[in-house]
Design an enzyme around this catalytic site. Structure first.
Site, short mmCIF file in Angstrom:
data_model
loop_
_atom_site.label_atom_id
_atom_site.label_comp_id
_atom_site.label_asym_id
_atom_site.label_seq_id
_atom_site.Cartn_x
_atom_site.Cartn_y
_atom_site.Cartn_z
N GLY A 79 0.81 -1.22 0.00
CA GLY A 79 0.00 0.00 0.00
C GLY A 79 0.84 1.26 0.00
NE ARG A 143 -2.42 -4.34 -1.26
CZ ARG A 143 -2.09 -3.71 -0.13
NH1 ARG A 143 -1.32 -4.30 0.77
NH2 ARG A 143 -2.54 -2.49 0.11
CG ASP A 173 4.74 -6.62 8.51
OD1 ASP A 173 4.17 -6.11 7.52
OD2 ASP A 173 4.11 -7.25 9.38
CG ASP A 174 3.74 -9.86 5.27
OD1 ASP A 174 4.31 -10.46 6.21
OD2 ASP A 174 2.50 -9.86 5.12
CE LYS A 200 4.58 0.18 2.36
NZ LYS A 200 3.74 -0.63 1.49
CB THR A 201 3.53 0.23 6.87
OG1 THR A 201 2.15 0.17 7.25
CG2 THR A 201 4.35 0.02 8.12
CG ASP A 203 -1.14 -0.12 8.59
OD1 ASP A 203 -1.68 0.85 8.01
OD2 ASP A 203 -1.36 -1.30 8.30
CE LYS A 240 -27.55 20.15 13.73
NZ LYS A 240 -28.31 20.77 12.63
N GLY A 249 -5.43 1.52 9.12
CA GLY A 249 -4.40 0.94 9.97
C GLY A 249 -4.79 -0.51 10.13
CE1 TYR A 422 -7.97 2.68 -0.79
CE2 TYR A 422 -9.97 2.90 0.51
CZ TYR A 422 -9.05 2.10 -0.14
OH TYR A 422 -9.20 0.75 -0.14
N GLY A 424 -5.46 9.79 3.09
CA GLY A 424 -4.16 10.12 3.67
C GLY A 424 -2.98 9.41 3.03
NE ARG A 425 -3.87 3.72 0.55
CZ ARG A 425 -4.03 2.58 -0.11
NH1 ARG A 425 -3.91 1.44 0.55
NH2 ARG A 425 -4.31 2.56 -1.38
#
Lengths: 562, 562
Positions: A79, A143, A173-174, A200-201, A203, A240, A249, A422, A424-425
């Site tokens: 991602g 991926r 991580d993967d 990178k991530t 999360d 209200k 995440g 989506y 923010g990424r």
């Protein structure tokens, strides 16, 4: 007035560079680090036990080696995260400053592009068009997993055909576990290709004793916090609505926790705490209802609730259901299209254990359908598509109606839901992520120059000024432990969940009652690139707290800042 | 590194002030303005025909009048818009600079607070805590309508009890119509209270020959455009999804058009064009499907679509249905709770014309329920709650399946939906809105000083540097026309819809094919407060185009900007 687009102007920003990385650093072996996981060694006979490296300013200006041009390949995996383009710019600039005849190739659309040799030379023109920009669109990502020997052989063949000296894999991580496997393969077959990973991530779960944070986390949290702040201000102005905000995440709740620290909502659910105390969805709903009733009694029929998207997977009963469903869906993949939509839930329930089946059928239909949807390539449920926020609101309405009937609640409950992911990424990276990524890229190049394969580029000391940041090379295997994956024991890089004994969570726990009872909202506003450094260059409150710094404004004279 | 919160620091920003408003301006009667709507005069016998006023630097420094302290009341009406607090700050600062013993009262929670005399004195401490901040939480807002004689009498009594010389009503078209009615009432009963309006609404539809834009529109569009840009970058990086993004803006599509100009999406639906060409929902879906198929053939199974939230009300058939439903719901309000949810749709259909009933029952159930929901206090359907984006996606899937079956489409259609509304309404105002609002507030005070009642504060020449902005007073009745409301002819301020012959729409029309066919995405990024003026201080592209300026970057030397 003249008009200039920020996305154009931003290309001209110069990331701040750690002093050590201004020119070719020396590599020193660090002696002092945390104990290693010996069990991993069996999976990495060739590369296990590499030393931890620190990059230092060289003590002498004379180089022992003649510089020859390097050829490096780079790919983005998984991602998107803000700053990816800057890692590549950092690799490029360090390569060119090391030797102007060096070259950089980018594989298109991720590891898949490596295997298919879809590749593009990244020249100065390309790089300059993407400096400090968000997204991964310079070369794309996918991926595809690099796990099998055939894949490694193919990758190596492609690398040779391009004359690569090194390959940089930018991923989570993967993907970094896969980088370690490729490095191991090269070592085992005696190939000199250097494989380096970058953390990178968004999360924030690729983090450990050696990696302070993954890139993109800072920017993403800031974008979500901008929106949460705006919504809270709206909520407090109109008095209200209750706003239920689900945040991306995948597993860990780092993003939700960081956003909570930045915005001080009335409630933030942290999955790791739910799991630690073995809470059910009903427990969560009961606690939320308590807060809603309490605020209502104080005249506040409004509030904000942050929900991590991975929550359902941390509720023990739900987790058990999802594990069973993953299996049932995988085993029956070829038959599912034959089942009518109206019958699919009963069909699946028939294949679950009795307990899971009755729980599954008790869920709101929409939720049950979402849990039955297509899995991602890792066989995981697509949590971002599960409308946990809607489920919680539905359950809350019932609970509040009950309390109303009993005379325990007299308020008005009107709920609005939001999901930020989506948004923010692919934001333009914050100054922090722009500089951090650029430094990671330079570090990766210098590891390659020093022929250090099987490492992750690391930059530390991040709560200090970038000039003082400390680059290092962390052996990929050092961050691993053993995990069962699809019934097999594997050595993988450990995901870092929120530590409920860590400083960030403790700060949150200490303050959350006061945030629930009143109005303690913060409104962080949009990411700033040009203003005072204390506003624009800081990193996350999570990192500040982990480094014993308070997440509070210091006293200052505003006039001195402009 | 030290850490400072932007929301704290931002309080110290000094809005840029038009030269004319730096100190007490003179008032001059303008002679040259557009024709007036004579039919309105019958509704405003006492205040119709007031002259248009221009505020000018006084020709002599000697004042003819002795300054005596003024007491002013202010209230916020309707939905939040970025900059409301700055209007109040502008009123306050001008009052205090006119005479330090002047005072300002804020009515709490909108016009309702005026009628109930819920009021708070706004001292320097209060004002300073809210400068340049988003939201309306300083004094709150509501949607109470001031329309009846009793209300005006009550308002006047409250004003007298506080010794008010003037009342400033900050609101949209309806609230300003009510301000005009109150001014008329005061004039008719011979009361000297000055009533002044200020043009607020994120929708941008309070705009005409004399009002260039309403405040909040600029900021809101920029926040939404930031998010759209981020999503488009994500879309282009992963190449997997079509994103359908619904945007706030109750009736008019100004926000959607401005966001389209800022981000260059593949498709933007403009309600006014749909209505002008009498298009059905099916027409919209067919056109969208054409774009999706065309892009798919070019290898792009991804894209972005902007949808204005008011769209359904502009589709003629839907509009007719909604009008009928509004009536049926109002007439049967007291009985509806007796009808079971499972029967409500048939119950309502039974009371519609045959054509509307069959259309109503043909809609997806969720949509039909949404159309049957509670109305807002004006009797209007709550468009933000109608999931138009979901409806369109559902219809598109069917259409694409049909085309696939016929072999006309071979792509993969995966859709994600978003709705942005609450994310922007309470954002910290952009530099433009911060300064514009502050100038509006100062203008309102100076109109009060000059005893000019029945006016809207106006500031013009907005594409130029703020120092050159031109303040004015526009007679509220000058902006009115006659409209049927609940079966009665009324004089109201005219809502401004997107002019499909205007420059902004023409620019969009000229470029949209190229935006649909390829990748022309812009990524505007977050609002900046501190950088180069050409990045930070500009207003909307709509205003630029209306003033014959191109929405393109000019050539510049980036290094000279820092």
């Amino acid at each position: 007035m003249s008009y200039i687009r920020l996305d154009n102007l931003r290309k001209h920003y110069s990331p701040q560079i750690p002093k050590v990385l201004e020119s070719l650093p020396a590599v020193e072996i660090a002696t002092n680090y945390a104990p290693i996981e010996e069990s991993v060694s069996a999976f990495f006979p060739a590369t296990f036990g590499l030393p931890l490296l620190e990059l230092k300013e060289p003590t002498s200006s004379e180089e022992t080696q003649e510089r020859i041009p390097l050829t490096v390949g780079v790919l983005l995996s998984g991602g998107q995260a803000p700053g990816g383009h800057n890692v590549i710019a950092g690799i490029f600039d360090a390569l060119k400053s090391y030797h102007p005849a060096s070259s950089l190739y980018g594989f298109l659309m991720g590891p898949g592009g490596l295997l298919k040799k879809q590749v593009r030379e990244l020249t100065a023109d390309v790089i300059n068009a993407y400096r400090n920009s968000g997204g991964f669109d310079m070369i794309g990502s996918d991926r595809t997993k690099l796990e099998k020997k055939e894949d490694f052989a193919t990758a190596l063949k492609v690398a040779h055909s391009l004359g690569l000296d090194a390959l940089v894999i930018i991923g989570g991580d993967d993907s970094n576990t896969n980088a370690a496997l490729l490095a191991e393969y090269c070592q085992a077959v005696g190939d000199p290709l250097v494989v380096v990973g970058c953390p990178k991530t968004i999360d924030g779960d690729l983090k450990n004793a050696w990696i302070e944070t993954s890139f993109g986390f800072d920017t993403c949290a800031k974008v979500y916090a901008e929106l949460i702040g705006n919504i809270q201000r709206d909520c407090y102005s109109s008095k209200k609505y209750w706003h239920f905000i689900k945040l991306m995440g995948r597993s860990a709740s780092h993003l939700t926790l960081e956003c909570a620290l930045l915005t001080q909502p009335n409630v933030a659910i942290i999955s790791e705490e739910i799991a630690a105390h073995n809470r059910t969805l009903n427990d969560i709903v009961t606690q939320l209802a308590d807060v809603i009733v309490m605020r209502s009694e104080r005249g506040m029929d409004f509030g904000s609730v942050l929900i991590p998207e991975g929550l359902v997977e941390f509720v023990p009963r739900m987790k058990a259901l999802i594990v069973e469903l993953n299996k049932v869906l995988a085993e029956n993949a070829h038959k599912l299209h034959l089942v009518k939509r109206s019958q699919i839930l009963n069909y699946l329930a028939g294949k679950l254990t009795e307990e899971s089946a009755s729980f599954f059928l008790s869920l709101p239909k929409e939720m049950a359908y979402q849990l039955s949807m297509e899995r991602d390539p890792h066989g995981n449920v697509q949590v971002s598509r599960i409308e946990t926020e809607e489920l919680i609101v539905t359950m809350l309405k019932k609970e509040l109606d009950k309390r109303k009937a009993k005379g325990e609640y007299k308020g008005k409950f009107s709920a609005l839901t939001h999901f930020f992911g989506y948004e923010g990424r692919c934001s333009m990276p914050s100054n922090f992520d722009a500089s951090y990524c650029y430094a990671l890229g330079r570090t990766a190049t210098y590891l390659a120059v020093h022929h250090r394969s099987g490492y992750m580029a690391s930059v530390r000391n991040l709560v200090n000024h970038p000039s003082e940041w400390q680059p290092a090379g962390i052996p990929l295997t050092l961050m691993m432990h053993l995990e069962e994956r699809k019934g097999m024991l594997k050595a993988v890089i450990k995901k870092s969940l929120v530590d409920i004994e860590g400083a960030p969570f403790r700060y949150f726990r200490k303050h959350r009652h006061e945030w629930a009872e009143g109005i303690a909202y913060h409104y962080p506003g949009p990411i700033q690139y040009f203003g005072p450094s204390a506003v624009c260059d800081n990193t996350t409150l999570t990192l500040r707290l982990e480094n014993h710094l308070e997440p509070e404004d210091e006293t200052y004279d505003a006039s001195s800042l402009f």
